[in-house]
Write a protein that holds these residues in place. Sequence first.
Motif, PDB file in Angstrom:
ATOM      1  N   LEU A 190       0.866  -1.214   0.020  1.00 49.73           N
ATOM      2  CA  LEU A 190       0.020  -0.047   0.037  1.00 49.73           C
ATOM      3  C   LEU A 190       0.894   1.301   0.003  1.00 49.73           C
ATOM      4  CD1 LEU A 190      -3.000   1.265   0.309  1.00 49.73           C
ATOM      5  CD2 LEU A 190      -2.475   1.133   2.708  1.00 49.73           C
ATOM      6  N   GLY A 191       0.658   2.082  -0.896  1.00 45.26           N
ATOM      7  CA  GLY A 191       1.566   3.383  -0.994  1.00 45.26           C
ATOM      8  C   GLY A 191       0.757   4.349  -2.088  1.00 45.26           C
ATOM      9  N   TRP A 192       1.457   5.479  -2.119  1.00 41.80           N
ATOM     10  CA  TRP A 192       0.449   6.585  -2.914  1.00 41.80           C
ATOM     11  C   TRP A 192       1.704   7.233  -4.183  1.00 41.80           C
ATOM     12  CZ3 TRP A 192       2.222   7.196   2.041  1.00 41.80           C
ATOM     13  CH2 TRP A 192       2.960   8.203   2.199  1.00 41.80           C
ATOM     14  N   THR A 193       1.612   7.985  -4.936  1.00 45.37           N
ATOM     15  CA  THR A 193       2.147   8.867  -5.776  1.00 45.37           C
ATOM     16  C   THR A 193       1.298   9.888  -6.495  1.00 45.37           C
ATOM     17  OG1 THR A 193       3.534   8.465  -7.704  1.00 45.37           O
ATOM     18  CG2 THR A 193       1.712   7.186  -7.974  1.00 45.37           C
ATOM     19  N   HIS A 194       1.978  10.517  -7.098  1.00 45.53           N
ATOM     20  CA  HIS A 194       1.531  11.857  -7.888  1.00 45.53           C
ATOM     21  C   HIS A 194       1.862  11.982  -9.365  1.00 45.53           C
ATOM     22  CE1 HIS A 194       0.043  15.989  -8.391  1.00 45.53           C
ATOM     23  NE2 HIS A 194       1.255  16.076  -9.165  1.00 45.53           N
ATOM     24  N   VAL A 195       1.251  12.233 -10.437  1.00 44.90           N
ATOM     25  CA  VAL A 195       2.026  12.380 -11.926  1.00 44.90           C
ATOM     26  C   VAL A 195       1.284  13.251 -12.589  1.00 44.90           C
ATOM     27  CG1 VAL A 195      -0.001  10.537 -12.696  1.00 44.90           C
ATOM     28  CG2 VAL A 195       2.436  10.621 -13.642  1.00 44.90           C
ATOM     29  N   VAL A 196       1.752  13.936 -13.448  1.00 46.28           N
ATOM     30  CA  VAL A 196       1.218  14.731 -14.605  1.00 46.28           C
ATOM     31  C   VAL A 196       1.076  14.014 -15.607  1.00 46.28           C
ATOM     32  CG1 VAL A 196       1.687  16.927 -15.761  1.00 46.28           C
ATOM     33  CG2 VAL A 196       2.476  16.615 -13.407  1.00 46.28           C
ATOM     34  N   GLY A 197      -0.273  14.078 -16.103  1.00 46.68           N
ATOM     35  CA  GLY A 197      -0.610  13.285 -17.205  1.00 46.68           C
ATOM     36  C   GLY A 197      -0.135  13.688 -18.538  1.00 46.68           C
ATOM     37  N   ILE A 198      -0.439  13.124 -19.488  1.00 47.41           N
ATOM     38  CA  ILE A 198      -0.238  13.704 -20.949  1.00 47.41           C
ATOM     39  C   ILE A 198      -1.123  14.911 -21.164  1.00 47.41           C
ATOM     40  CG2 ILE A 198       0.837  11.378 -21.802  1.00 47.41           C
ATOM     41  CD1 ILE A 198      -1.973  10.803 -23.307  1.00 47.41           C
ATOM     42  N   ASP A 199      -2.275  14.954 -20.823  1.00 50.79           N
ATOM     43  CA  ASP A 199      -3.227  15.867 -20.692  1.00 50.79           C
ATOM     44  C   ASP A 199      -2.790  17.153 -20.123  1.00 50.79           C
ATOM     45  OD1 ASP A 199      -3.728  15.231 -18.243  1.00 50.79           O
ATOM     46  OD2 ASP A 199      -5.828  14.549 -18.838  1.00 50.79           O
ATOM     47  N   GLY A 200      -1.724  17.102 -19.186  1.00 47.71           N
ATOM     48  CA  GLY A 200      -0.997  18.186 -18.397  1.00 47.71           C
ATOM     49  C   GLY A 200      -1.595  18.406 -17.008  1.00 47.71           C
ATOM     50  N   ARG A 201      -2.656  17.442 -16.659  1.00 48.46           N
ATOM     51  CA  ARG A 201      -3.388  17.633 -15.445  1.00 48.46           C
ATOM     52  C   ARG A 201      -2.609  16.693 -14.260  1.00 48.46           C
ATOM     53  NH1 ARG A 201      -9.992  17.342 -16.683  1.00 48.46           N
ATOM     54  NH2 ARG A 201     -10.031  19.139 -18.215  1.00 48.46           N
ATOM     55  N   GLU A 202      -2.485  17.008 -13.332  1.00 48.68           N
ATOM     56  CA  GLU A 202      -2.101  16.697 -12.167  1.00 48.68           C
ATOM     57  C   GLU A 202      -3.036  15.528 -11.345  1.00 48.68           C
ATOM     58  OE1 GLU A 202      -0.099  19.127  -9.631  1.00 48.68           O
ATOM     59  OE2 GLU A 202       0.980  20.347 -11.001  1.00 48.68           O
ATOM     60  N   ARG A 203      -2.676  14.501 -11.464  1.00 50.88           N
ATOM     61  CA  ARG A 203      -3.641  13.457 -10.628  1.00 50.88           C
ATOM     62  C   ARG A 203      -2.663  12.768  -9.581  1.00 50.88           C
ATOM     63  NH1 ARG A 203      -5.083  13.282 -16.149  1.00 50.88           N
ATOM     64  NH2 ARG A 203      -7.119  14.039 -16.510  1.00 50.88           N
ATOM     65  N   ASP A 204      -3.428  12.386  -8.621  1.00 49.88           N
ATOM     66  CA  ASP A 204      -2.717  11.493  -7.399  1.00 49.88           C
ATOM     67  C   ASP A 204      -3.576  10.123  -7.490  1.00 49.88           C
ATOM     68  OD1 ASP A 204      -1.978  14.014  -6.278  1.00 49.88           O
ATOM     69  OD2 ASP A 204      -3.680  14.165  -5.219  1.00 49.88           O
ATOM     70  N   PHE A 205      -2.707   9.074  -6.986  1.00 50.98           N
ATOM     71  CA  PHE A 205      -2.914   7.751  -7.150  1.00 50.98           C
ATOM     72  C   PHE A 205      -2.518   6.958  -5.649  1.00 50.98           C
ATOM     73  CE2 PHE A 205      -2.562   8.773 -11.463  1.00 50.98           C
ATOM     74  CZ  PHE A 205      -3.547   8.011 -12.287  1.00 50.98           C
ATOM     75  N   TYR A 206      -3.477   6.165  -5.296  1.00 55.05           N
ATOM     76  CA  TYR A 206      -2.769   4.979  -4.165  1.00 55.05           C
ATOM     77  C   TYR A 206      -2.676   3.699  -5.033  1.00 55.05           C
ATOM     78  CZ  TYR A 206      -7.530   3.417  -3.622  1.00 55.05           C
ATOM     79  OH  TYR A 206      -8.886   2.948  -3.794  1.00 55.05           O
ATOM     80  N   VAL A 207      -2.039   2.873  -4.491  1.00 56.70           N
ATOM     81  CA  VAL A 207      -1.260   1.648  -5.289  1.00 56.70           C
ATOM     82  C   VAL A 207      -1.791   0.471  -3.973  1.00 56.70           C
ATOM     83  CG1 VAL A 207       0.305   0.525  -6.395  1.00 56.70           C
ATOM     84  CG2 VAL A 207       0.059   3.000  -6.550  1.00 56.70           C
ATOM     85  N   ARG A 208      -1.976  -0.583  -4.401  1.00 62.37           N
ATOM     86  CA  ARG A 208      -2.127  -1.660  -3.578  1.00 62.37           C
ATOM     87  C   ARG A 208      -2.339  -2.972  -4.365  1.00 62.37           C
ATOM     88  NH1 ARG A 208      -8.257  -1.033  -1.545  1.00 62.37           N
ATOM     89  NH2 ARG A 208      -9.503  -1.356  -3.532  1.00 62.37           N
ATOM     90  N   GLN A 209      -2.141  -3.954  -3.674  1.00 66.22           N
ATOM     91  CA  GLN A 209      -2.197  -5.417  -4.635  1.00 66.22           C
ATOM     92  C   GLN A 209      -3.663  -5.551  -5.210  1.00 66.22           C
ATOM     93  OE1 GLN A 209      -0.005  -9.211  -3.313  1.00 66.22           O
ATOM     94  NE2 GLN A 209       0.083  -8.052  -1.612  1.00 66.22           N
ATOM     95  N   LEU A 210      -3.808  -6.049  -6.212  1.00 65.43           N
ATOM     96  CA  LEU A 210      -5.002  -6.298  -6.955  1.00 65.43           C
ATOM     97  C   LEU A 210      -6.060  -7.084  -6.069  1.00 65.43           C
ATOM     98  CD1 LEU A 210      -6.740  -5.591  -9.065  1.00 65.43           C
ATOM     99  CD2 LEU A 210      -6.017  -7.363 -10.588  1.00 65.43           C
ATOM    100  N   ARG A 211      -5.541  -8.311  -5.929  1.00 65.66           N
ATOM    101  CA  ARG A 211      -6.371  -9.148  -5.094  1.00 65.66           C
ATOM    102  C   ARG A 211      -5.633 -10.141  -4.255  1.00 65.66           C
ATOM    103  NH1 ARG A 211      -9.451 -13.435  -8.602  1.00 65.66           N
ATOM    104  NH2 ARG A 211     -10.635 -11.526  -9.023  1.00 65.66           N
ATOM    105  N   ASP A 212      -5.710 -10.240  -2.926  1.00 64.19           N
ATOM    106  CA  ASP A 212      -5.139 -11.001  -2.122  1.00 64.19           C
ATOM    107  C   ASP A 212      -6.092 -11.333  -0.797  1.00 64.19           C
ATOM    108  OD1 ASP A 212      -3.013 -12.445  -0.871  1.00 64.19           O
ATOM    109  OD2 ASP A 212      -2.273 -10.630   0.054  1.00 64.19           O
TER     110      ASP A 212
END
Length: 469
Positions: free
Chosen positions: A362-384
């Motif tokens: 479980l963690g998080w990140t931030h990215v600027v997309g190809i459309d120039g918009r900033e977006r936040d994400f969180y990440v985890r395993q898909l299924r467990d």
Amino acid sequence: MAVPISSTVLLSPAERAAVGTDARARAPRSSHGFFEAGQGSFDPVEVIERQSATRVPELVPIRYGRMLESPFRFYRGAAAIMAADLGAVPNTGLRVQLCGDAHLLNFRLLASPERHLVFDINDFDETLPGPFEWDVKRLATNFAIAGRANGFGVREQNAVVGMCVRAYRERMRAFAGMRTLDIWYAQDDADHLQALLASSMDKKTRRRTARAAEQARTRTHLQAFAKLTRTTPEGRRIAPDPPLITPLRDLLADAADNQQEKELQTVLEEYALTLSSERRHLLHHFRLVDMARKVVGVGSVGTRCWILLLLGRNDDDPLLLQAKEAQESVLAAQTGTDRFGNQGRRVVSGQRLIQTTSDIFLGWTHVVGIDGRERDFYVRQLRDWKGIARPETMDPGLLGLFARLCGSSLARAHACSGDPIAIAAYLGAGDRFDRALTVFAQSYADRNERDFEELAAAVRSGRVTAESL
């Protein structure tokens, strides 16, 4: 004035209890039974449309289609509507870290890092600090809606709702008498819960719950890997199932594809920095080989969600991660409490605070997309090891048992993040709060059905477009 989370911890137990009883002046327990939707106060379809405006346009009709399957499904996607309603009425001011969307399908069997099966909350997209009763009201209402969907009579619906709220109140009162560390270490081990509830179950129900636990143990990342991927000349890759699963290679033209791949590689690299050092070391044993956009849930449909396929020593050594876009919580406008600049970090911090034990990735990140918009994400395993309830198959007795589990689990989460002594003192030993929420649940279930019909009317008029898959 609202009491901030943990602001009472330096008070004596008696002073903390007084904070709870004093809250009855702000919001008497019986007042929670009153709900009357403000006629013309806001348009529920407009609330949903505002959310959709920030989502992937071609996926929005799928969201509406899923919400229109039934009032029960509509409720899953209507957290923003309920947040607006709850924010308009007086509250206790007894704050906890709210799940934010205490829907009964967000409670399920999960695997702990120690490979134990536990029962816990699983969805934290809307988590924020706020009055404890908001989560309880959303959960209680959901059981009334589930009872209606199953054709239960009003008395049976009320009994199920009452079991949920009573379980919450009684466990909160138990936590009020416990040591702080004992509260923090408390967890709902699946085997312990099954033994605890055995006296309330007949032989058929015991077999069914045991089977559900065993099935949850089979829902591993390897099962997901076999289902979601296929062998190609390039090696193991994600299998397309558009529009629900669309590999990156099928989404964009070559130039944009390369840019998008770099963007998601950046997501992975920056996400790794939010893991503890030993888990970051583990992640570095895998390499990213494929990614795909995935449609998830009901309320989340249209948010950007990616499956990331990573492989270790060979094609049979997988790690499947889900990078899900985190937008502002539906509660933010009602609470004004969002101290995190990154919405992914908000989700992760809330989850770590109130979930018994969280996914090691479980963690998080931030990215600027190809459309120039900033977006936040969180990440985890898909299924467990995930086991999800099927309320549509439950009779009143089994749904009532499930309601007890959910109410009790929610109390554990709130006790970890809020003040169980103050909340328990507010709730009291009697059933006044339970009875009030039974009335509220029926009233809000009526509201939910009206909003469901308004969305259906909006589709019929052409205001919005729905797509069934």
